[in-house]
Design an enzyme around this catalytic site. Structure first.
Site, short mmCIF file in Angstrom:
data_model
loop_
_atom_site.label_atom_id
_atom_site.label_comp_id
_atom_site.label_asym_id
_atom_site.label_seq_id
_atom_site.Cartn_x
_atom_site.Cartn_y
_atom_site.Cartn_z
N ARG A 144 1.62 -4.07 -3.30
CA ARG A 144 2.84 -4.46 -4.01
C ARG A 144 2.89 -5.97 -4.20
O ARG A 144 3.48 -6.47 -5.14
CB ARG A 144 4.08 -4.01 -3.23
N SER A 198 2.59 13.59 16.23
CA SER A 198 1.76 13.34 17.40
C SER A 198 2.27 14.02 18.67
O SER A 198 1.48 14.59 19.43
CB SER A 198 1.62 11.84 17.65
N LYS A 231 -0.29 -1.94 14.08
CA LYS A 231 -1.75 -1.90 14.27
C LYS A 231 -2.38 -3.29 14.33
O LYS A 231 -3.40 -3.47 14.98
CB LYS A 231 -2.41 -1.07 13.17
N ASN A 282 -5.59 1.16 16.75
CA ASN A 282 -4.73 2.33 16.67
C ASN A 282 -4.73 3.14 17.97
O ASN A 282 -4.10 4.18 18.06
CB ASN A 282 -5.10 3.23 15.48
N GLY A 339 -2.85 0.13 -0.20
CA GLY A 339 -2.25 -0.45 0.99
C GLY A 339 -3.09 -1.57 1.55
O GLY A 339 -4.28 -1.69 1.24
N GLY A 394 -2.41 -2.67 5.09
CA GLY A 394 -2.10 -2.74 6.52
C GLY A 394 -3.32 -2.45 7.38
O GLY A 394 -4.47 -2.50 6.92
#
Length: 180
Positions: free
Chosen positions: A152, A16, A65, A86, A128, A130
């Site tokens: 997981r 970034s 986030k 975000n 994921g 998140g």
């Protein structure tokens, strides 16, 4: 000078600062700069804001986030619906949260199959659980596409384990989105 930056932890993977510094230079924006702010704990955000009153905006990455939400004064309607942010605009001491992951993913998805993307028949896997996965799920739901999260540590019937012995065949899904 206006200051923008990225909060998250770790930030070693981030491009970034380079991206925005080059963008500012290319577009002749001389009164702005972009920095990385490695925040292991989101509770350090108020101190950062106090130390850097020239901050005008922040991008937000893992793992903040979702846990940044209590520090914001306002959320736009998409960020509120997704439950993750975000991008933060800082104006007159107020922090307003946005979720631009939704826009990016939705535009990308609509470009598949010549704009005729549909996964109704097979659904999608979201790798994921998140903040980014929430944006993907929001778009898929909006488009009527069924999905499952791969985790997981799966919780609930809409999540499946990332362990190979517990996964359905990948071929059963038309779309796999990696948000890890």
């Amino acid at each position: 000078m206006r200051l923008y930056g990225l909060i998250g932890y770790p930030l070693g993977h981030s491009f970034s600062q380079k991206y925005f510094s080059e963008k500012f230079a290319r577009e002749g924006i001389a009164d702005a700069r972009y920095e990385l702010f490695s925040l292991k704990n989101i509770a350090d955000l108020p101190a950062l804001l106090e130390q850097r009153p020239d901050l005008r905006g922040l991008n937000v990455t893992i793992p903040h986030k979702e846990n940044v939400l209590p520090y914001l004064h306002e959320l736009d309607e998409t960020a509120r619906a997704v439950g993750a942010v975000n991008c933060i605009k800082i104006e007159n001491g107020k922090l307003r949260g946005y979720n631009t992951d939704v826009i990016g993913f939705e535009k990308s998805l609509k470009m598949l199959d010549g704009g005729r993307y549909t996964a109704h028949d097979k659904g999608a896997l979201i790798l994921g659980t998140g903040g980014a996965s929430k944006a993907v799920a929001y778009v898929l739901q909006k488009m009527g596409v069924s999905y499952k999260f791969v985790s997981r540590t799966p919780v609930g019937e809409n999540q499946i384990s990332s362990e190979p012995a517990h996964q359905k065949s990948v071929a059963e899904y038309r779309l796999i989105v990696n948000t890890t």
